[in-house]
Design a protein around this motif. Structure first.
Motif, PDB file in Angstrom:
ATOM      1  N   LEU A 256      -4.388 -26.275 -20.720  1.00 51.78           N
ATOM      2  CA  LEU A 256      -3.041 -25.745 -20.614  1.00 51.78           C
ATOM      3  C   LEU A 256      -2.045 -26.890 -20.630  1.00 51.78           C
ATOM      4  O   LEU A 256      -2.399 -28.056 -20.525  1.00 51.78           O
ATOM      5  N   GLU A 257      -0.736 -26.502 -20.774  1.00 51.77           N
ATOM      6  CA  GLU A 257       0.346 -27.471 -20.698  1.00 51.77           C
ATOM      7  C   GLU A 257       0.855 -27.524 -19.259  1.00 51.77           C
ATOM      8  O   GLU A 257       0.844 -26.523 -18.555  1.00 51.77           O
ATOM      9  N   VAL A 258       1.331 -28.712 -18.837  1.00 51.33           N
ATOM     10  CA  VAL A 258       1.884 -28.864 -17.500  1.00 51.33           C
ATOM     11  C   VAL A 258       3.288 -29.454 -17.629  1.00 51.33           C
ATOM     12  O   VAL A 258       3.620 -30.083 -18.636  1.00 51.33           O
ATOM     13  N   PRO A 259       4.155 -29.249 -16.595  1.00 49.46           N
ATOM     14  CA  PRO A 259       5.534 -29.754 -16.675  1.00 49.46           C
ATOM     15  C   PRO A 259       5.617 -31.254 -16.883  1.00 49.46           C
ATOM     16  O   PRO A 259       6.582 -31.742 -17.454  1.00 49.46           O
TER      17      PRO A 259
ATOM     18  N   PRO B 119       5.301 -31.667 -21.207  1.00 48.97           N
ATOM     19  CA  PRO B 119       5.528 -30.433 -21.962  1.00 48.97           C
ATOM     20  C   PRO B 119       5.183 -30.613 -23.433  1.00 48.97           C
ATOM     21  O   PRO B 119       5.431 -31.656 -24.026  1.00 48.97           O
TER      22      PRO B 119
ATOM     23  N   HIS C  93       2.422 -31.095 -11.609  1.00 47.36           N
ATOM     24  CA  HIS C  93       3.445 -30.047 -11.523  1.00 47.36           C
ATOM     25  C   HIS C  93       4.842 -30.610 -11.713  1.00 47.36           C
ATOM     26  O   HIS C  93       5.813 -29.869 -11.570  1.00 47.36           O
TER      27      HIS C  93
ATOM     28  N   ARG D  51       2.476 -20.194  -6.920  1.00 45.33           N
ATOM     29  CA  ARG D  51       3.153 -19.561  -8.069  1.00 45.33           C
ATOM     30  C   ARG D  51       4.452 -20.284  -8.397  1.00 45.33           C
ATOM     31  O   ARG D  51       4.843 -20.359  -9.561  1.00 45.33           O
TER      32      ARG D  51
ATOM     33  N   THR E 148       3.201 -23.708 -10.088  1.00 45.31           N
ATOM     34  CA  THR E 148       2.456 -23.576 -11.357  1.00 45.31           C
ATOM     35  C   THR E 148       2.652 -22.181 -11.930  1.00 45.31           C
ATOM     36  O   THR E 148       1.713 -21.386 -11.998  1.00 45.31           O
ATOM     37  N   PRO E 149       3.888 -21.831 -12.315  1.00 45.27           N
ATOM     38  CA  PRO E 149       4.104 -20.483 -12.854  1.00 45.27           C
ATOM     39  C   PRO E 149       3.351 -20.236 -14.156  1.00 45.27           C
ATOM     40  O   PRO E 149       3.064 -19.094 -14.506  1.00 45.27           O
ATOM     41  N   TYR E 150       3.026 -21.311 -14.877  1.00 46.10           N
ATOM     42  CA  TYR E 150       2.359 -21.179 -16.163  1.00 46.10           C
ATOM     43  C   TYR E 150       0.878 -20.820 -16.022  1.00 46.10           C
ATOM     44  O   TYR E 150       0.263 -20.354 -16.962  1.00 46.10           O
ATOM     45  N   ALA E 151       0.303 -21.028 -14.845  1.00 41.12           N
ATOM     46  CA  ALA E 151      -1.129 -20.762 -14.693  1.00 41.12           C
ATOM     47  C   ALA E 151      -1.439 -19.949 -13.441  1.00 41.12           C
ATOM     48  O   ALA E 151      -2.602 -19.725 -13.116  1.00 41.12           O
TER      49      ALA E 151
ATOM     50  N   SER F 100      -1.155 -16.804 -12.721  1.00 38.38           N
ATOM     51  CA  SER F 100      -1.854 -15.538 -12.930  1.00 38.38           C
ATOM     52  C   SER F 100      -3.361 -15.743 -13.094  1.00 38.38           C
ATOM     53  O   SER F 100      -4.153 -14.840 -12.815  1.00 38.38           O
TER      54      SER F 100
END
Length: 858
Positions: A576-579, A582, A532, A545, A548-551, A553
């Motif tokens: 997925l991509e993580v911070p 990027p 993260h 949230r 990990t706002p990108y995942a 949901s």
């Protein structure tokens, strides 16, 4: 009126005359009254009157102030002797005139300004002595030096000042202006000149005026302007919106921040702004216009009132409004209103209050009695359970009180007050030490006391004491001892387990974390936090949230399902991509497990995240290498098949022809020439195959060399076509030549090889009688050679691979068409080595057109 003059109009010495009306005092001297009235208009005069035996003469002068305004008049009276002979009278008049002139000059020299007279060209005829004091030049120098004024005016002011004076003189009007003169010591002196243009009948016009030193005023004004500019910049730079309103409720000043906060249009605040209009704009934005207006009226009803209140706008913003009187000295001249946007601060405060309320409720609900003391031994917090356990009244437990008072009140309740107080004083020392002991009460109760430092980050800011009632445990002493041993054993195991857990958690190569029912991180390890882009400490207490706002949901519904059903989710693959990285797609295998208490209650969810990126990339790489290996094997097999066919095909007829030659020679029969010719043709074919293989090897090794020379492209194409025609008897050969000569730098043999390869392909894949068209064109600095056939064509999905080594179109059967798949590969390399490019245009069944370019010379 001095005492010596008072008896003249009939007043006594002791009668006070100051402050009385002019007509009342001088009603016996109407001629003097008239002269004084004339002097009050700014004109000087000399007059006399009285009896023949006792006459009075008066010199009457106007008195001027610094701003050149007439402040009053001054009269000097003197007695005139009785009638004398004419000569004596004339002498007396001259003497009086001399005295008057001296007095006049003394008066002029006493003035704090330069009094002067000059002609229209500023050549001075009179200058008072103040000129030397102010500028250092003697009056004689002013009068005798030609163009004195022009020579000593500052160079930057000289041109416009002369032009201004000449224009005003022509217009016969008095004028004033400010300019700079250079003093004798080099100083720059600012002067304000007041000039009157005098016109007398039959005389040339004259200039008369005064020059006042305004240097200090000018410097003060510039300093004031700088101060005002600085204040204005400061006023506009402050973060609060400020509005200044006069006592008459007229807007006198505002800053940019005020206009931004209230979103006032420029036309509402420009010129002489209407306060009522500004108020209407503000009222349209606030939630409670009536209360907003009432507060303003309340402030204006009491000029000395100061106040702070809150203004809420319809769009949700909140302002803190401060109002105070504006003073000039001790006089109130208006009111200052300042507005500060506290919207975010208000929201943060509300959020903090909600969090504090939850913590307070939690604090009061725990079973232990807790008290918190700062490093100054001041009480900062306690819960209700603590007060119940100790039975202390409310007036003893006051926040911020000295905790000694509470200790004094609690000591009589315990069995050993002295030890109790001594022990507390030991614990008050600021340290990292954690204390655990027991306190026995007189009533038989026993409390277990724990003391540990209170930290803010890494700083110790106080100490926390917790008290737990363990009376029942102590009453069953035997049972307690047994339980204590078990507890000690369990505690050691738990500590060991926690140590193992921490070691495993913090050193595990996979991401591990525990989240509460509100999906906030309670515990995590470095591997998971790094995904993260955070640290372990930053993640604890934060929502999923938020981290990990990108995942969120996708993950949140899964975690809630695990907590609701108690069923784990195991082995879920995600990409997925993580911070932390990027722009890079990474692969994970995640599992979510319910975390239960001994009672079976689910208190959270545990997350296990295993990164599969390297395995997935390795798998993709293996698949790619496998495909390339299969393709290489296929190409090898195709090549070996084609090469064996291509090599075997000419060898078989060569062998047959040689056997026939051997038989004829053995039988003594003549050898037909065509038999040897056919054998040589097959040898040439075999040589071509071997040459292509050698060229391909040299290209791969980077050893293929070119011998460049200037070539006529038309001649080269004609030579190749002439050699090719005997081999293309079944295909009409058409050639379209360019009108201008095209010269290139190239290897003649290699360029012939390229064109021959294209012609051979066209002959192979064209039907009987199918024409082969060759064209040469020029386009800018390039020559374009094209070879077109009407053969089987090339599928679109295979055209991009045509120029690769060993590649042959799938629709070209080996049995019908020979070749190793090297001709186009070699041709592409040779064309590119010559600075050109080669490509194909084709449709299946519609033939193919191969084109290549070469750079031409001027």
């Amino acid at each position: 009126m001095d005492s010596s003059l008072a008896p003249t109009p009939g007043w006594g010495d002791e009668v006070p005359l100051e402050g009385r009306d002019l007509e009342e005092v001088l009603h016996h001297l109407p001629w003097l009254t008239k002269a004084l009235r004339t002097a009050l208009t700014g004109k000087e005069t000399v007059c006399e009157s009285g009896e023949p035996t006792r006459r009075l003469r008066a010199l009457v002068l106007p008195v001027f102030g610094d701003a050149d305004q007439c402040l009053g008049a001054c009269a000097r009276l003197s007695a005139i002797e009785t009638v004398r002979p004419e000569a004596a009278r004339h002498e007396a008049l001259e003497q009086e005139l001399t005295r008057t002139q001296q007095q006049y000059e003394e008066l002029l020299n006493a003035l704090d300004c330069i009094v002067w007279e000059a002609d229209v060209g500023f050549r001075f005829t009179f200058v008072n002595r103040q000129a030397e004091r102010l500028l250092g030049y003697s009056p004689l120098q002013w009068i005798q030096e030609p163009d004195f004024w022009e020579n000593h005016v500052h160079a930057e002011d000289r041109g416009w000042a002369q032009a201004y004076c000449m224009k005003a003189t022509r217009e016969r009007r008095p004028y004033e202006f400010e300019y700079r003169m250079v003093a004798a010591d080099g100083r720059l002196v600012w002067l304000r000149a007041h000039v009157t243009v005098l016109f007398e009948e039959g005389q040339p016009p004259k200039l008369r005026g005064i020059m006042v030193d305004v240097t200090e005023q000018r410097q003060a004004r510039e300093k004031l302007e700088q101060t005002v500019s600085l204040l204005r910049a400061t006023f506009d730079s402050i973060t609060d919106g400020v509005l200044v309103v006069s006592k008459e409720q007229r807007l006198t000043a505002y800053n940019k921040r005020f206009q931004q906060l209230w979103e006032f249009p420029d036309d509402a605040l420009q010129g002489a702004p209407d306060t009522q209009k500004s108020l209407e704009i503000a009222l349209a934005q606030v939630k409670d216009p009536e209360r907003f207006s009432a507060r303003i009226r309340e402030m204006y009803s009491d000029p000395d009132m100061e106040g702070v209140d809150i203004v809420e706008l319809r769009n949700g913003r909140v302002f803190e409004r401060t109002s105070m009187p504006q003073r000039l000295g001790s006089t109130i001249i208006g009111r200052i209103w300042s507005y500060r946007d506290i919207t975010e601060e208000r929201r943060a405060r509300e959020k903090l209050e909600r969090a504090a309320s939850v913590l307070r409720a939690t604090f009061d609900s725990i079973g232990d009695g807790v008290i918190v003391v700062d490093t100054n031994q001041r009480l900062t917090a306690y819960n209700k359970r603590f007060q119940q356990l100790w039975g202390l009244p409310d007036d003893v437990l006051l926040v911020n009180m000295d905790v000694t008072k509470a200790v004094t009140a609690a000591a009589p309740l315990v069995k050993d007050p002295e030890r109790f107080i001594t022990r507390l004083h030991e614990m008050f020392v600021v340290s990292d030490q954690v204390y655990v002991d027991t306190v026995e009460f007189l009533d038989g109760r026993i409390l277990e006391r724990t003391s540990l430092p209170q930290r803010l980050g890494s700083t110790i800011i106080g100490r926390v004491w917790s008290y737990r009632d363990v009376t029942e445990e102590r009453h069953a002493k035997a049972e307690q001892e047994r339980l204590f041993a078990a507890e000690q054993n369990a505690r050691e195991q738990m500590e060991e387990s926690f140590a193992l857990l921490d070691t495993f958690l913090n050193n595990a190569p996979i991401g591990l974390g525990f989240l509460g029912r509100d999906l906030r991180f309670i515990r995590t390890n470095d591997a998971l936090a790094a995904l993260h882009g955070k640290t372990r400490e930053e993640e604890v207490g934060r929502e999923l949230r938020e981290m990990t706002p990108y995942a969120a949901s996708t993950i949140e519904p899964l975690m809630r399902r695990v907590m609701e059903t108690g069923e784990p989710v195991i082995g879920l693959d995600m990409a997925l991509e993580v911070p932390a990285t990027p722009g890079q797609l990474r692969y994970w295998r995640v599992s979510y497990y319910p975390v239960r208490m001994k009672s079976g209650k689910v208190v959270g969810v545990g997350a296990v995240v295993v990164e599969l990126t390297q395995e997935r990339l390795a798998q993709v790489e293996r698949e790619r290498l496998l495909r390339e290996a299969h393709e290489a094997i296929r190409i090898r097999d195709d090549f070996l098949s084609i090469a064996s066919h291509e090599l075997k095909t000419p060898l078989t007829p060569i062998k047959l022809h040689l056997q026939r030659l051997e038989q004829r020679c053995a039988a003594g029969q003549p050898v037909p020439p065509q038999l040897a010719q056919k054998a040589l043709t097959q040898v040439e074919r075999l040589t071509g195959v071997i040459s292509d293989m050698l060229d391909s090897s040299q290209i791969e090794a980077g050893l293929l060399e070119l011998e460049r020379e200037r070539l006529s492209l038309q001649e080269l194409i004609r030579e190749v076509l002439a050699d090719f025609r005997p081999r293309s008897l079944h295909h009409p050969l058409e050639y379209e030549e360019y009108g201008e000569e095209l010269v290139v730098q190239g290897d003649r043999g290699r360029l012939q090889q390229v064109l021959t390869n294209l012609l051979e392909n066209a002959r192979k894949y064209s039907p009987q009688k199918g024409p082969i068209r060759v064209a040469l064109t020029g386009k800018g600095a390039e020559a374009i050679v094209s070879v077109a056939d009407s053969g089987i064509g090339i599928p679109a999905d295979q055209q991009a691979h045509l120029f690769e080594r060993f590649f042959r179109a799938r629709n070209a059967p080996v049995s019908g068409f020979g070749g190793l798949g090297l001709g186009l590969y070699i041709s592409r390399h040779l064309v590119e080595r010559h600075g050109g490019r080669i490509w194909v245009e084709s449709e299946t069944g519609q033939g193919a057109t191969f084109r290549f370019t070469l750079p031409v010379e001027d």
